[in-house]
Design an enzyme around this catalytic site. Structure first.
Site, PDB file in Angstrom:
ATOM      1  NE  ARG A 135     -48.729 -24.689  74.360  1.00 45.41           N
ATOM      2  CZ  ARG A 135     -49.976 -24.329  74.548  1.00 45.41           C
ATOM      3  NH1 ARG A 135     -50.931 -24.948  73.901  1.00 45.41           N
ATOM      4  NH2 ARG A 135     -50.278 -23.341  75.365  1.00 45.41           N
ATOM      5  CG  HIS A 194     -54.111 -21.138  72.803  1.00 50.69           C
ATOM      6  ND1 HIS A 194     -54.806 -21.380  73.962  1.00 50.69           N
ATOM      7  CD2 HIS A 194     -52.804 -21.110  73.138  1.00 50.69           C
ATOM      8  CE1 HIS A 194     -53.954 -21.467  74.971  1.00 50.69           C
ATOM      9  NE2 HIS A 194     -52.738 -21.294  74.499  1.00 50.69           N
ATOM     10  CD  GLU A 236     -48.426 -23.450  82.811  1.00 53.11           C
ATOM     11  OE1 GLU A 236     -49.018 -23.775  81.766  1.00 53.11           O
ATOM     12  OE2 GLU A 236     -48.748 -22.451  83.476  1.00 53.11           O
ATOM     13  CB  CYS A 289     -56.401 -28.185  83.736  1.00 53.63           C
ATOM     14  SG  CYS A 289     -54.885 -27.210  83.818  1.00 53.63           S
ATOM     15  CG  ASP A 343     -47.450 -23.901  78.193  1.00 53.42           C
ATOM     16  OD1 ASP A 343     -47.148 -23.897  76.984  1.00 53.42           O
ATOM     17  OD2 ASP A 343     -48.033 -22.957  78.736  1.00 53.42           O
TER      18      ASP A 343
END
Length: 591
Positions: A483, A202, A449, A520, A473
């Site tokens: 990740r 993030h 996801e 997205c 994801d």
């Protein structure tokens, strides 16, 4: 002496500036800029904390038992000397006055400077005094925290200092939590460097949303880069150059100018409709974190918000979650700012790399789980907190009365969870109806996801109006890769055939059922995947506003009739990335 640090490129471009280190500490440290008018008050906070610690140390020394070893009294004397040492006190004030750091940040910055001076000392005894200095600073930080009654929240309207005319700054840290990234989102930093993280952590995602260069997974960067070092961030190659030579610096400045010209050129496309050469209309929507991001989405030419990450409303709140009214006002603000364009609000996606600072006992157990990414997160967490979930659902439904709102459910995997979610939505609607509050019957969508959701999509689709593929994801769970873990980041591969086949299957299945489908995740905003996703039949992309122009350029140059016939060969290829370059170059699309 110039040297290089290598990491992962996560946000393109070049940043040049002086390093600002956010040092790790055993005490939580708030980092924020203060206003010019707050400087004297912040220095007074520091002085009051120093006086409190001085009294504390003096009392400890006075209360020592008669038979206490003499070394204890001497140690307290050392701590008192360090507390009043000008190298610590005056320089900390200087960070506040010149950089407008808050007192805690200023202390941490100066500790970093002095600690490295201790490390360079030849005398072993003096080197060991670094631990004493750290203990003194921790006492000061605790005193500041006590005085702030549990933590500082910057007052509304108090923004970062305007550093116009001064050296540009780049942020260097071991890691930056998503909530902290929001504090820096409209700050003075021109780039980010972190020791840990992956391409879709993030920190990386928010850096891309800010459209500034960033390198993550740089291992020891925060330990070997010093405060105020000149640093170049090469966001294209993942290289950080510390103390660059004048010749190299000029080369990177030339690249900066070229990047600026390219941005200006792409900006001219912002209001051009995204239509392929063969007349296929493509929706390019925006991902946002907060309502204040909506104007930037409009300015970038987005035709809606494809993903409003509502969890960022829940962060950096010192344990207090937003209530229904606060959430409603935030959602309504975003809806009204989009001026009639659709806004897709995802219910809170908490967990894994986005923890809350308020945790229940179940969440605390989850926080220490071996793999929190597979634990209580996203819709699982919401269903475990029914009161909070109903508040959020009511707020979203009420915002729907002010524009076109769609509701998106994250991490869907089980039909039992789907039924519980739909029941919660029905209860929220009934509660609003009983109270006579205006609300809307919004469309409800599922985020795909988890591989199980992609494979079981025919069973899920009858319960939803649309689906949205969260590629970040989906890749993580398909390849069993964390990740955010730089140790395995090289295995995180959006080009993996299994990942591409799951995405293609999802798009095909949704279209066959007459349901809307979008992507997205980060792949939607990566121009390298634009032609491939178009060939799969995707006509709705959602990405950070800064990425819309580059993707639109690829859409405008694409001919879907010539792209689609190559899809089967690409999906069955051992090297899909290379196959894309080979096949799509023949269509006239740019390589």
């Amino acid at each position: 002496m110039s040297f290089q640090v290598f990491g992962l490129p996560v946000s393109r471009g070049v940043a040049i500036g002086r390093a600002v280190l956010v040092a790790s500490s055993r005490v939580d440290v708030a980092h924020y800029f203060i206003d010019e008018t707050q400087v004297d008050a912040e220095i007074e906070r520091l002085r009051a904390a120093r006086d409190e610690v001085a009294d504390e140390l003096g009392n400890l020394k006075r209360d020592l038992p008669a038979d206490a070893p003499g070394e204890l009294s001497a140690l307290l004397d050392v701590h008192l000397l360090l507390l009043h040492d000008e190298t610590l006190a005056d320089a900390t004030k200087q960070w506040i006055q010149e950089r407008h750091y808050n007192a805690e940040w200023a202390l941490s910055a100066q500790l970093e400077v002095i600690a490295r001076q201790f490390d360079d000392m030849e005398d072993e005894y003096l080197r060991e005094r670094k631990a004493d200095l750290e203990q003194v600073v921790e006492r000061l930080l605790r005193a500041l925290a006590r005085a702030s009654s549990g933590g500082h929240v910057p007052a509304p309207g108090v923004g970062p200092r305007d550093f116009a005319g001064e050296d540009p700054l780049v942020l260097v840290a071991n890691d930056i939590a998503p909530a902290d990234m929001l504090q820096f989102k409209r700050s003075v930093f021109t780039g980010f460097i972190t020791d840990v993280g992956g391409k879709t952590s993030h920190t990386a995602i928010v850096a891309r949303s800010m459209d500034i260069p960033a390198v993550v997974g740089a291992r020891e960067a925060s330990h070997i880069i010093r405060q105020d070092d000149w640093v170049v961030i090469d966001g294209d190659s993942g290289i950080v150059v510390v103390d660059p030579s004048p010749l190299l610096l000029e080369e990177y400045r030339f690249r900066q100018r070229q990047s600026g010209l390219e941005r200006d050129r792409l900006a001219r496309l912002r209001h051009t409709p995204a239509v392929t050469l063969d007349g296929e209309r493509v929706e390019l929507q925006a991902n946002i974190e907060l309502p204040v991001d909506a104007p930037a989405a409009l300015e970038a030419g987005a035709v809606g918000v494809g993903l409003f990450r509502s969890e960022f409303l829940f962060m950096n709140r010192n344990g207090e979650l937003p209530g229904e009214e606060e959430q409603f006002e935030a959602y309504r603000s975003a809806v009204e700012a989009m001026k009639g364009l659709p806004v897709t609000i995802r219910t809170v996606d908490i967990g894994a790399d986005k923890p809350l600072d308020r945790m229940s006992s179940a969440e605390l157990r989850h926080e220490h789980a071996l793999n929190p990414a597979l634990g209580l997160r996203a819709i699982r967490w919401s269903l475990s907190e029914p009161g909070m979930f109903r508040q959020q659902l009511r707020a979203i439904l009420r915002a729907g009365a002010f524009g076109k709102v769609r509701l998106l459910i994250p991490m869907v995997a089980h039909l039992s969870e789907v039924r519980m979610t739909l029941e919660a939505i029905a209860r929220a609607k009934q509660q609003l109806a009983d109270a006579g509050r205006p609300h809307a019957n919004v469309e409800v969508g599922a985020m795909i996801e988890v591989p199980a959701a992609a494979l079981a999509l025919p069973a899920l689709l009858p319960h939803f109006d649309f689906v949205s593929v969260g590629t970040n994801d989906l890749i993580q769970y398909t390849l069993a890769i964390d990740r955010a873990d730089e140790a395995v980041a090289h295995l995180y591969d959006p080009w993996h055939p299994a990942v591409l086949q799951l995405i293609a299957r999802t798009i095909e299945c949704a279209r066959a059922a007459g349901k809307g489908v979008s992507v997205c995740g980060e792949m939607a905003g990566d121009p390298a995947f634009t032609e491939l996703l178009l060939a799969m039949g995707l006509r709705s992309f959602s990405m950070h506003p800064s990425q819309i122009a580059a993707v639109k350029q690829r859409v405008l140059r694409a001919d879907t009739r010539r792209l689609a016939p190559h899809l089967s060969a690409i999906l069955s290829s051992e090297n899909p990335e290379g196959a894309c370059v080979t096949f799509f170059a023949k269509t006239g699309a740019p390589e």
